[in-house]
Design a protein around this motif. Structure first.
Motif, mmCIF file in Angstrom:
data_model
loop_
_atom_site.group_PDB
_atom_site.id
_atom_site.type_symbol
_atom_site.label_atom_id
_atom_site.label_comp_id
_atom_site.label_asym_id
_atom_site.label_seq_id
_atom_site.Cartn_x
_atom_site.Cartn_y
_atom_site.Cartn_z
ATOM 1 N N LEU A 17 -100.830 -34.972 -14.665
ATOM 2 C CA LEU A 17 -99.796 -33.988 -14.292
ATOM 3 C C LEU A 17 -100.355 -32.642 -13.845
ATOM 4 O O LEU A 17 -99.601 -31.814 -13.322
ATOM 5 C CB LEU A 17 -98.832 -33.767 -15.477
ATOM 6 C CG LEU A 17 -98.091 -35.008 -15.981
ATOM 7 C CD1 LEU A 17 -97.216 -34.660 -17.180
ATOM 8 C CD2 LEU A 17 -97.226 -35.603 -14.875
ATOM 9 N N ILE A 64 -86.065 -37.040 -15.792
ATOM 10 C CA ILE A 64 -86.529 -35.773 -15.200
ATOM 11 C C ILE A 64 -85.346 -34.868 -14.879
ATOM 12 O O ILE A 64 -85.413 -33.643 -15.087
ATOM 13 C CB ILE A 64 -87.433 -35.999 -13.972
ATOM 14 C CG1 ILE A 64 -87.888 -34.646 -13.447
ATOM 15 C CG2 ILE A 64 -86.790 -36.833 -12.909
ATOM 16 C CD1 ILE A 64 -89.077 -34.658 -12.582
ATOM 17 N N GLU A 65 -84.219 -35.434 -14.435
ATOM 18 C CA GLU A 65 -83.051 -34.606 -14.079
ATOM 19 C C GLU A 65 -82.519 -33.871 -15.309
ATOM 20 O O GLU A 65 -82.226 -32.674 -15.253
ATOM 21 C CB GLU A 65 -81.934 -35.477 -13.482
ATOM 22 C CG GLU A 65 -82.248 -36.098 -12.133
ATOM 23 C CD GLU A 65 -83.166 -37.317 -12.227
ATOM 24 O OE1 GLU A 65 -83.289 -37.899 -13.341
ATOM 25 O OE2 GLU A 65 -83.776 -37.684 -11.204
ATOM 26 N N ARG A 102 -85.087 -31.225 -16.496
ATOM 27 C CA ARG A 102 -85.080 -30.068 -15.595
ATOM 28 C C ARG A 102 -83.824 -29.211 -15.817
ATOM 29 O O ARG A 102 -83.908 -27.987 -15.899
ATOM 30 C CB ARG A 102 -85.120 -30.530 -14.132
ATOM 31 C CG ARG A 102 -85.253 -29.351 -13.171
ATOM 32 C CD ARG A 102 -84.978 -29.706 -11.718
ATOM 33 N NE ARG A 102 -85.150 -31.087 -11.394
ATOM 34 C CZ ARG A 102 -86.107 -31.586 -10.625
ATOM 35 N NH1 ARG A 102 -86.987 -30.831 -10.107
ATOM 36 N NH2 ARG A 102 -86.171 -32.863 -10.368
ATOM 37 N N ASP A 113 -93.486 -37.777 -12.268
ATOM 38 C CA ASP A 113 -92.589 -36.775 -11.671
ATOM 39 C C ASP A 113 -92.501 -35.497 -12.503
ATOM 40 O O ASP A 113 -92.052 -34.454 -12.009
ATOM 41 C CB ASP A 113 -91.177 -37.346 -11.491
ATOM 42 C CG ASP A 113 -91.145 -38.468 -10.472
ATOM 43 O OD1 ASP A 113 -92.077 -38.530 -9.639
ATOM 44 O OD2 ASP A 113 -90.212 -39.278 -10.513
ATOM 45 N N SER A 156 -83.948 -25.367 -16.926
ATOM 46 C CA SER A 156 -83.401 -24.363 -16.004
ATOM 47 C C SER A 156 -82.369 -23.508 -16.725
ATOM 48 O O SER A 156 -82.363 -22.281 -16.610
ATOM 49 C CB SER A 156 -82.714 -25.031 -14.802
ATOM 50 O OG SER A 156 -83.630 -25.804 -14.104
ATOM 51 N N ALA A 190 -94.631 -33.544 -13.159
ATOM 52 C CA ALA A 190 -95.462 -32.491 -12.560
ATOM 53 C C ALA A 190 -94.602 -31.466 -11.812
ATOM 54 O O ALA A 190 -95.004 -30.324 -11.640
ATOM 55 C CB ALA A 190 -96.495 -33.111 -11.622
ATOM 56 N N GLN A 191 -93.393 -31.878 -11.396
ATOM 57 C CA GLN A 191 -92.488 -30.946 -10.686
ATOM 58 C C GLN A 191 -91.935 -29.852 -11.602
ATOM 59 O O GLN A 191 -91.371 -28.872 -11.136
ATOM 60 C CB GLN A 191 -91.271 -31.708 -10.139
ATOM 61 C CG GLN A 191 -91.592 -32.819 -9.178
ATOM 62 C CD GLN A 191 -90.361 -33.714 -8.971
ATOM 63 O OE1 GLN A 191 -89.225 -33.306 -9.182
ATOM 64 N NE2 GLN A 191 -90.603 -34.958 -8.563
ATOM 65 N N LEU A 192 -92.052 -30.066 -12.927
ATOM 66 C CA LEU A 192 -91.359 -29.163 -13.855
ATOM 67 C C LEU A 192 -92.175 -27.949 -14.276
ATOM 68 O O LEU A 192 -91.641 -27.047 -14.936
ATOM 69 C CB LEU A 192 -90.935 -29.938 -15.116
ATOM 70 C CG LEU A 192 -89.978 -31.108 -14.875
ATOM 71 C CD1 LEU A 192 -89.598 -31.778 -16.194
ATOM 72 C CD2 LEU A 192 -88.717 -30.622 -14.165
ATOM 73 N N TRP A 193 -93.477 -27.889 -13.919
ATOM 74 C CA TRP A 193 -94.311 -26.792 -14.430
ATOM 75 C C TRP A 193 -93.753 -25.403 -14.146
ATOM 76 O O TRP A 193 -93.880 -24.504 -14.987
ATOM 77 C CB TRP A 193 -95.759 -26.921 -13.941
ATOM 78 C CG TRP A 193 -96.446 -28.149 -14.477
ATOM 79 C CD1 TRP A 193 -97.141 -29.068 -13.766
ATOM 80 C CD2 TRP A 193 -96.490 -28.612 -15.845
ATOM 81 N NE1 TRP A 193 -97.599 -30.081 -14.580
ATOM 82 C CE2 TRP A 193 -97.215 -29.826 -15.867
ATOM 83 C CE3 TRP A 193 -95.972 -28.142 -17.040
ATOM 84 C CZ2 TRP A 193 -97.442 -30.551 -17.035
ATOM 85 C CZ3 TRP A 193 -96.178 -28.855 -18.207
ATOM 86 C CH2 TRP A 193 -96.922 -30.046 -18.198
#
Ligand code: ATP
Length: 289
Positions: free
Chosen positions: A189, A141-142, A145, A168, A149, A170-173
């Motif tokens: 997600l 995920i890191e 992301r 996790d 970004s 789901a944090q990226l939407w």
């Protein structure tokens, strides 16, 4: 317009066995095929076969599999970076098909894990605003992301296919413009805030949601023999169809994607099952909505 795919590339080895092995067992089997695979490579190859300038940023290892991948991907219209080996070993998937139709898959991620954000960014440096960064779920995920970004700060469009799924993600939407998920991923997600959402539903078809439209496209009827790579073909042709016409993914892109995915499920293998450049050119020329 260019698509950058940051993801994985593996050697897919398919073995036919009587039954899945018990703990401690030693069994006989037959190796039935060896193919390029990995969601990053699959999607990049199909997009490039559609005639889109495609860069695949994926690690291969300094081993016989790595040399085999390099020789074979050279026949495809995709450009693979890095040009040097990034890891001692290439990633591989062993697909075990038992005679009762069940399967088990073992996949390594060491090569993909060895490719750091710092190693990937130089290959994105020439991206122009509006170019696409496409990622799947094979990175942490890191890393996923950080790359999205970076792409957003450069005005790139971001496309996410969160498979294999990680809750996790789901944090990226908030960093994603276009999401392509299957029904299981959608349920887990809950994609929110993306401008375009596509939910694939296997042999049933696929749904498209945008701010202004909601469309359903049934799967194209076919004699299904092996669904490996159906989702990758679908996503690749959906994006290519829209890009080639200079529009956002629409009903026609869904139709083109369904027709292409039906070709893939009608054949065995991974890359060898994907529609050819000629098949894709003919399919993408159709305009029936
Ligand atoms: P994958 O198994 O490649 O990971 P996925 O779960 O990402 O697939 P699916 O929803 O299974 O994606 O399939 C993607 C699309 O492929 C479907 O929306 C449909 O258009 C097509 N497809 C899948 N299975 C079939 C089938 N049996 N017959 C025709 N088309 C199919």
């Amino acid at each position: 317009m260019r698509i950058y795919v940051a993801g994985n590339i593996v050697v897919d080895e398919t073995w036919s066995i009587n039954d899945l092995p018990q703990k401690g067992a030693s069994i006989h089997g037959v190796k039935t095929s060896q193919d390029i695979g990995g969601k990053g490579a699959n999607q990049a190859i199909v997009i490039s076969r559609c005639g889109i300038d495609t860069r695949l940023i994926a690690a291969i290892g300094d081993d016989s599999n790595g040399r085999w991948i390099r020789e074979n991907i050279a026949h495809e219209p995709v450009t693979l970076f890095p040009t040097e080996y990034s890891s001692p070993h290439s990633d591989a998937s062993i697909i075990l098909n038992s005679s009762d139709g069940d399967n088990a898959i073992i996949t390594t991620t060491a090569a993909a894990d060895a490719l750091t954000v710092e190693m990937i960014l130089p290959y994105l440096a020439d991206a122009a605003p509006g170019d696409i960064l496409l990622q799947q779920g094979n990175f942490s995920i890191e890393k996923t992301r950080a790359l999205f970004s970076w792409a957003k700060t450069r005005g790139m469009k971001t496309v996410f296919n969160p498979s294999p799924v990680n809750p996790d993600f789901a944090q990226l939407w908030p960093l994603v413009d276009i999401a392509v998920v299957n029904q299981l991923e959608a349920d887990l997600l809950q994609p929110a805030g993306v401008s375009t959402l596509i939910v694939t539903q296997g042999a049933a078809g696929a749904l498209l949601f945008t701010a202004t439209q909601r469309s359903f496209c049934p799967a194209s009827p076919t004699q299904a023999v092996d669904s490996t790579g159906a989702g990758d073909t679908f996503l690749a042709v959906l994006l290519a169809s829209a890009l080639l016409r200079g529009v956002e993914p629409d009903r026609l892109a869904l139709q083109h994607a369904s027709q292409a995915a039906a070709i893939t499920v009608s054949r065995t293998g991974t890359v060898t099952a994907f529609p050819s450049q000629q098949e894709l050119a003919a399919l993408l020329a159709t305009r029936s909505e």
